[in-house]
Design a protein around this motif. Sequence first.
Motif, PDB file in Angstrom:
ATOM      1  N   GLU A   1      -3.525   7.366  -1.687  1.00  0.00           N
ATOM      2  CA  GLU A   1      -4.486   6.945  -2.708  1.00  0.00           C
ATOM      3  C   GLU A   1      -3.976   7.407  -4.078  1.00  0.00           C
ATOM      4  O   GLU A   1      -3.431   8.492  -4.223  1.00  0.00           O
TER       5      GLU A   1
ATOM      6  N   THR B   1     -12.096   5.829   4.891  1.00  0.00           N
ATOM      7  CA  THR B   1     -12.856   5.252   6.020  1.00  0.00           C
ATOM      8  C   THR B   1     -11.949   4.826   7.187  1.00  0.00           C
ATOM      9  O   THR B   1     -12.221   5.176   8.338  1.00  0.00           O
TER      10      THR B   1
ATOM     11  N   HIS C   1     -17.562   6.722  -2.011  1.00  0.00           N
ATOM     12  CA  HIS C   1     -16.665   5.924  -2.861  1.00  0.00           C
ATOM     13  C   HIS C   1     -17.423   4.659  -3.301  1.00  0.00           C
ATOM     14  O   HIS C   1     -18.126   4.053  -2.501  1.00  0.00           O
TER      15      HIS C   1
ATOM     16  N   LEU D   1     -15.617   0.896   2.475  1.00  0.00           N
ATOM     17  CA  LEU D   1     -15.704  -0.115   3.522  1.00  0.00           C
ATOM     18  C   LEU D   1     -16.713   0.355   4.572  1.00  0.00           C
ATOM     19  O   LEU D   1     -16.794   1.539   4.862  1.00  0.00           O
TER      20      LEU D   1
ATOM     21  N   ASP E   1       1.152   6.157  -5.526  1.00  0.00           N
ATOM     22  CA  ASP E   1       0.957   4.778  -5.951  1.00  0.00           C
ATOM     23  C   ASP E   1       1.538   3.836  -4.882  1.00  0.00           C
ATOM     24  O   ASP E   1       2.742   3.906  -4.582  1.00  0.00           O
ATOM     25  N   ALA E   2       0.703   2.961  -4.350  1.00  0.00           N
ATOM     26  CA  ALA E   2       1.142   2.064  -3.269  1.00  0.00           C
ATOM     27  C   ALA E   2       2.242   1.108  -3.716  1.00  0.00           C
ATOM     28  O   ALA E   2       2.974   0.578  -2.881  1.00  0.00           O
TER      29      ALA E   2
ATOM     30  N   SER F   1     -11.936   6.488   0.086  1.00  0.00           N
ATOM     31  CA  SER F   1     -12.596   7.651   0.683  1.00  0.00           C
ATOM     32  C   SER F   1     -12.183   7.877   2.136  1.00  0.00           C
ATOM     33  O   SER F   1     -12.793   8.696   2.832  1.00  0.00           O
TER      34      SER F   1
HETATM   35  N1  SAM Z   1     -11.340   1.525   2.212  1.00  0.00           N
HETATM   36  C1  SAM Z   1     -11.686   2.468   1.154  1.00  0.00           C
HETATM   37  C2  SAM Z   1     -12.925   3.243   1.510  1.00  0.00           C
HETATM   38  O1  SAM Z   1     -13.594   2.895   2.519  1.00  0.00           O
HETATM   39  O2  SAM Z   1     -13.283   4.170   0.784  1.00  0.00           O
HETATM   40  C3  SAM Z   1     -11.880   1.788  -0.173  1.00  0.00           C
HETATM   41  C4  SAM Z   1     -10.637   1.219  -0.765  1.00  0.00           C
HETATM   42  S1  SAM Z   1     -10.889   0.565  -2.376  1.00  0.00           S
HETATM   43  C5  SAM Z   1     -11.309  -1.097  -2.084  1.00  0.00           C
HETATM   44  C6  SAM Z   1      -9.275   0.481  -3.019  1.00  0.00           C
HETATM   45  C7  SAM Z   1      -8.680   1.827  -3.406  1.00  0.00           C
HETATM   46  O3  SAM Z   1      -7.362   1.619  -3.871  1.00  0.00           O
HETATM   47  C8  SAM Z   1      -9.414   2.545  -4.518  1.00  0.00           C
HETATM   48  O4  SAM Z   1      -9.799   3.810  -4.085  1.00  0.00           O
HETATM   49  C9  SAM Z   1      -8.380   2.653  -5.643  1.00  0.00           C
HETATM   50  O5  SAM Z   1      -8.475   3.875  -6.348  1.00  0.00           O
HETATM   51  C10 SAM Z   1      -7.083   2.581  -4.880  1.00  0.00           C
HETATM   52  N2  SAM Z   1      -5.919   2.119  -5.652  1.00  0.00           N
HETATM   53  C11 SAM Z   1      -5.881   1.227  -6.671  1.00  0.00           C
HETATM   54  N3  SAM Z   1      -4.609   1.026  -7.083  1.00  0.00           N
HETATM   55  C12 SAM Z   1      -3.822   1.792  -6.276  1.00  0.00           C
HETATM   56  C13 SAM Z   1      -2.421   1.997  -6.178  1.00  0.00           C
HETATM   57  N4  SAM Z   1      -1.567   1.388  -6.976  1.00  0.00           N
HETATM   58  N5  SAM Z   1      -1.972   2.825  -5.211  1.00  0.00           N
HETATM   59  C14 SAM Z   1      -2.820   3.457  -4.372  1.00  0.00           C
HETATM   60  N6  SAM Z   1      -4.155   3.327  -4.437  1.00  0.00           N
HETATM   61  C15 SAM Z   1      -4.645   2.498  -5.374  1.00  0.00           C
END
Ligand code: SAM
Length: 349
Positions: A232, A214, A183, A187, A260-261, A212
């Motif tokens: 995600e 983590t 990704h 992290l 969607d969060a 991804s």
């Molecule tokens: N901790 C993760 C890793 O180690 O792979 C990385 C997280 S990354 C900083 C943030 C993630 O939030 C991205 O994969 C992005 O696609 C997702 N994202 C963005 N908006 C979102 C939403 N509204 N709902 C859920 N996921 C969302």
Amino acid sequence: AEILLTTAQGIEDITRKEIDGILKDIAQEISERPWGIKGRLLVKAKETYFIDEKGKKRPASIPDMIIQNSRTVHRVIVLLTQGQAKDLSEIEDIVKGAKVSEYLKSTESFAVRAERFGEHEFTSMDIARVVGRIIQEKTNATVNLDHPSVIFRAELIGKTFILGVDVTGDHSLHRKPWRVYDHPAHLKASIANALIELAEPHGVFIDPFCGSGTIPIELALRGYKDRIICLEKFKKHLRGAKMNALSAGVYDKIDFILGDATRLSTYVDAVNTVVSNLPYGLKIGRKGMIPELYMRFFSELAKVLNGRGVFITTEKKEIERAIEENGFEIVHHRVIGHGGLSVHCYVVK
Ligand code: SAM
């Protein structure tokens, strides 16, 4: 032996506790930030033995114990020497006094990996060259930069020079062998584990921006018994999280939800622990979306969370506003170094 450990800046206290638990009474002293250097710990340990399968007493390797059991350490370095140096000739003098031949035979090959932090009139390549020449003179061993049998790590941090044998190899331990999907904003596994420690997870666990995977994967690898949810928004990343979980052998321990969060309560009724690395808008998406995204997410979280949340982001102002306006309380804050950035970490309830 004195062993220098490297980890992410800002989680040294968590690593210290972890190493204390791994080494127990073998560790005589564990100091955080030795010589004032962030992201480092110095372990003084006594010699210890174990009984092998044939009943023979054998010396136990403390670096191996750490490499096999730690979830937050990046590198394990057997310390050879340390001193203050302001130029290359002073580095040379320090290295001349080091007992390198105990770790390197004349028939073996070696490499010096050097790093430098601060203002100096020379480069890390210059340091590697000087250190390499002295080691060669002292041992007669040959240099092999691609496949060395022994790796020396030379670091100059300000005026503090450190030389050690890097028993980790060329790949830091935070680079997990399970990671098959890379990704763009993943992290470090070490930080994921530090966040999990801060969360003291119980009950239903969710990472609502799991990328991804983590955090959920590392939690599952720790043998977490309750439900773990990985949410995600983007298919591609969720598929990547599934691939990583398969490769880690924990696919069936995690529920993967594409969603969607900011609509969290439509997927789950109640969760007890949430740990997440929020989108920063630096690498993914537009920065302008962040305030609304955080506000909507925390207002959804308020409907379902019964327990603790741990979050990291670079967006200090936005997250603090969203936390407070949605009735959460910040119980802990710290700054963690991640890939050259300072990220803010919050524990909320
Ligand atoms: N901790 C993760 C890793 O180690 O792979 C990385 C997280 S990354 C900083 C943030 C993630 O939030 C991205 O994969 C992005 O696609 C997702 N994202 C963005 N908006 C979102 C939403 N509204 N709902 C859920 N996921 C969302």
